[in-house]
Structure formats: structure tokens, C-alpha cells
Motif scaffolding. Structure first.
Motif, PDB file in Angstrom:
ATOM      1  N   ILE A   1     -10.409  15.528  -0.105  1.00  0.00           N
ATOM      2  CA  ILE A   1      -9.953  14.114   0.303  1.00  0.00           C
ATOM      3  C   ILE A   1     -11.575  13.443   0.626  1.00  0.00           C
ATOM      4  O   ILE A   1     -11.583  12.255   0.323  1.00  0.00           O
ATOM      5  CB  ILE A   1      -9.213  14.135   1.756  1.00  0.00           C
ATOM      6  CG1 ILE A   1      -7.656  14.427   1.071  1.00  0.00           C
ATOM      7  CG2 ILE A   1      -9.151  12.500   2.292  1.00  0.00           C
ATOM      8  CD1 ILE A   1      -6.802  14.733   2.539  1.00  0.00           C
TER       9      ILE A   1
ATOM     10  N   SER B   1     -13.091  12.567  -2.392  1.00  0.00           N
ATOM     11  CA  SER B   1     -12.530  11.582  -3.182  1.00  0.00           C
ATOM     12  C   SER B   1     -12.912  10.258  -2.208  1.00  0.00           C
ATOM     13  O   SER B   1     -12.811   9.095  -3.048  1.00  0.00           O
ATOM     14  CB  SER B   1     -10.971  11.924  -3.214  1.00  0.00           C
ATOM     15  OG  SER B   1     -10.183  10.745  -3.735  1.00  0.00           O
ATOM     16  N   VAL B   2     -12.570  10.255  -1.079  1.00  0.00           N
ATOM     17  CA  VAL B   2     -12.875   8.948  -0.243  1.00  0.00           C
ATOM     18  C   VAL B   2     -14.434   8.501  -0.621  1.00  0.00           C
ATOM     19  O   VAL B   2     -14.449   7.286  -0.606  1.00  0.00           O
ATOM     20  CB  VAL B   2     -12.876   9.237   1.273  1.00  0.00           C
ATOM     21  CG1 VAL B   2     -13.632   8.189   2.131  1.00  0.00           C
ATOM     22  CG2 VAL B   2     -11.309   9.338   1.659  1.00  0.00           C
TER      23      VAL B   2
ATOM     24  N   THR C   1      -6.243   8.984  -1.849  1.00  0.00           N
ATOM     25  CA  THR C   1      -7.243   7.890  -1.624  1.00  0.00           C
ATOM     26  C   THR C   1      -6.953   6.614  -2.387  1.00  0.00           C
ATOM     27  O   THR C   1      -7.034   5.647  -1.862  1.00  0.00           O
ATOM     28  CB  THR C   1      -8.399   8.548  -2.032  1.00  0.00           C
ATOM     29  OG1 THR C   1      -8.807   9.510  -1.620  1.00  0.00           O
ATOM     30  CG2 THR C   1      -9.511   7.590  -2.010  1.00  0.00           C
TER      31      THR C   1
ATOM     32  N   LYS D   1      -6.480   2.907  -0.873  1.00  0.00           N
ATOM     33  CA  LYS D   1      -7.323   1.590  -1.607  1.00  0.00           C
ATOM     34  C   LYS D   1      -6.080   0.710  -1.506  1.00  0.00           C
ATOM     35  O   LYS D   1      -6.586  -0.501  -1.423  1.00  0.00           O
ATOM     36  CB  LYS D   1      -7.968   2.215  -2.648  1.00  0.00           C
ATOM     37  CG  LYS D   1      -9.364   2.916  -2.369  1.00  0.00           C
ATOM     38  CD  LYS D   1     -10.413   2.217  -1.878  1.00  0.00           C
ATOM     39  CE  LYS D   1     -10.830   1.130  -2.911  1.00  0.00           C
ATOM     40  NZ  LYS D   1     -12.091   0.366  -2.441  1.00  0.00           N
TER      41      LYS D   1
END
Length: 320
Positions: free
Chosen positions: A80, A83-84, A289, A293
Motif C-alpha cells: 500500500i 502504491s500510495v 489506492t 483516489k
């Protein structure tokens, strides 16, 4: 040196100096030139972190991973975070719901990702001032919160059907966490689907006691020693538990998958000879993610995105 000093040297208001340093189009070129000259003469450098915090542009995304020491949750939290970062945001790891709530109050966080289920009250508190994405917990999708669902139902139906097709009908469940969830009222995310899938095949799990599952590989091995031939498959909480079962069966001269098919979950540390319900942490993190978004950008999330685990056999081949 302060922004006000730059504004005084340039003969403008502080707000004008601020807009000039940000190259705002509303500032006239000659004013901007005076402000830039004053900033250079005074050796002024803006505090970008303070600016980002003030304007809510830093993009902090807290990640709740309370069991980060476990293989799956540790890998998921790391996935995560990667990905962030790729999405242009800043991850911040939190180890408890209380830690997450404090961080959300201390910083202008726009969204957070919960790597595991949390209490509905915690989610509601978080959702008052930010967007929330929870992995693996079912609750209604709103404009402020969404779930990335993991389809254990499909995975365990495939598993139960395959075990029966391969002649396995005496199936035990091994989970140290199972009884803890029952005692504390936490949701059981995996095994209710397995038990239902077994029921559809006309089976019920081998139980050491009514309503219970085996709490460890040692308990399962002791049961098999006292009841030879009573178990031909063991479905475990995760791959680590599956590995422990394999080790406990060895003194009984039982091997997997020939004598007892041993099934883990997550495929992060899958032992040779075992099966596993694969949880691809990179794919799950990407879904979480992307969903966050969308919420942060004001887009609608009509329904929960779903990750469907794959079932791997002893040769790491996918079982459909």
C-alpha cells in the motif's frame, strides 16, 4: 527570515508577496520581480512543509496495519505504501485505530487506508473529515468510504469442490485466530465461507469439540494420533500455520499432499507441497489506492471493487 520581512522590503502586502512567490498569474510582473529581488536579498526560503500543511496539499495517507508483524499484513502495508507513493501521496503507517485517529487529527489528512477490518465507530469517526477505504470489510459504499472486498466465497467454493474431486472428505480447519474472533465478537472473514462451501458438498469440518476448530497444528496432530485416518485435509488460517501443520504431521509419518492435503492462505511464505489461497498484496494495494483516489477526486464509486484470490496447488499451478 519571515515572509513579512520580504513583503516589507518589497513594499507590498504579505499576501501579495506570498502569491508572487507562488508565481500566481494575478500578480503583475513588475511586482513579482520586486518580491523575488527582496527574497534574494534577504536569503528567504519558503517552508514548503508548512505551506503544504496549511493548504492541505501534503497528501498524507495514514495506513492502518495493526498486525504489521504478520507476514501478510506486513507485505500488504508495504505494498500500500508503494502504491500510495506512486499516486503522488505520502504514506504514514499506523499500528492501531487510536494511533490513526490521532494522526488524522494532527495532520490535514485527505484519506486513509485500513489494511484490515476496524470497528464501524472508528470508520465513522475517520469519515467525518476524510475519505476512507477499508480492505476486506463489508459496509455500504458512500461518497466518503468504500471497501475493497476479498471474494473468499469464490475461493473456498473452488477449494471445497477440488478437495472432494480429489477424494478429500475429512477436512479440518486450523486457526488460532478463530476462537479469538468468537470471544471478542470480531467478524470471521474466511472460514464461514469455507464451512458453507463444505456444506454445499455435503460435508462438515472435523471438529475437536462442537462448534470449535483446531487451534494449532499440535492440537490437530494430537487428534490424528488418537483418531488415525480421521483427517485427510487441513485448511489453515495462513501459510505459516500450514507450515506448522506440516511439521507436526511429520512425526506421524504423514506427508502433504499425499496423506493430508494442507492448505494455507496468502501465498507469501508457501511451503513446498502445500496449497494456498493466494492474496496478491500488490494487486489489493493497487485497488485500494485507486479507490481512495476516486473518492478524493470526488468521483463516484458505485460498488466495492473486488479482489478474487487464486487457489494454488502443491506445484503452484492455479486451480480453477
Amino acid at each position: 527570515m519571515r515572509l513579512e520581512d520580504v513583503a516589507t522590503r518589497a513594499g507590498v502586502a504579505a499576501d501579495t508577496a506570498r502569491r508572487a512567490l507562488r508565481d500566481a498569474p494575478s500578480v503583475r510582473p513588475y511586482i513579482r520581480e520586486r518580491v523575488l529581488k527582496a527574497a534574494k536579498e534577504l536569503n528567504y526560503h519558503p517552508n514548503l512543509v508548512a505551506r503544504a500543511l496549511r493548504d492541505n496539499t501534503l497528501g498524507f495517507v495514514p495506513i492502518l496495519a495493526p498486525m504489521v508483524g504478520e507476514m501478510y499484513f506486513g507485505n500488504l502495508a508495504a505494498a500500500i505504501a508503494r502504491s500510495v507513493v506512486a499516486a503522488g501521496l505520502q504514506p504514514a503507517l499506523c499500528i492501531s485505530p487510536e494511533h490513526l485517529l490521532k494522526m488524522s487529527l494532527s495532520f490535514p489528512t485527505r484519506g486513509c487506508i485500513l489494511a484490515s477490518a476496524a470497528e464501524t465507530e472508528t470508520i465513522a469517526k475517520l469519515g467525518r473529515n476524510q475519505k476512507v477505504v477499508v480492505i476486506g470489510m463489508a459496509f455500504p459504499t458512500t461518497s466518503d468510504a468504500a471497501t475493497v472486498a476479498i471474494d473468499f466465497d469464490a475461493a473456498y467454493r473452488t477449494l471445497a469442490k477440488t478437495l472432494v474431486l480429489r477424494g478429500r472428505r475429512k477436512i479440518a480447519i486450523v486457526s488460532e485466530f478463530y476462537q479469538t474472533c468468537l470471544d471478542r465478537g470480531w467478524p470471521l472473514q474466511k472460514f464461514p465461507f469455507l464451512i458453507d462451501a463444505l456444506r454445499r458438498q455435503g460435508l462438515k469440518p472435523v471438529q475437536p469439540r462442537p462448534g470449535a476448530v483446531f487451534s494449532s497444528g499440535a492440537e490437530l496432530a494430537a487428534w490424528i494420533a488418537a483418531h488415525p485416518g480421521s483427517v485427510d485435509a487441513a485448511v489453515c488460517e495462513n501459510d505459516l500455520a500450514a507450515s506448522q501443520v506440516v511439521g507436526e504431521l511429520a512425526p506421524l509419518k504423514l506427508v502433504t499432499p499425499d496423506d493430508v492435503t494442507v492448505v494455507g492462505c496468502d501465498a507469501n511464505c508457501k511451503l513446498r507441497g502445500t496449497w494456498s489461497v493466494k492474496l496478491d498484496t500488490a494487486a489489493i494495494a493497487a485497488l485500494a489506492t485507486a479507490t481512495l483516489k476516486k473518492l478524493m477526486d470526488g468521483e463516484a464509486v458505485p460498488e466495492s471493487p473486488v479482489y478474487v484470490p487464486e487457489l494454488l496447488d502443491e506445484s503452484n499451478k492455479i486451480i480453477h
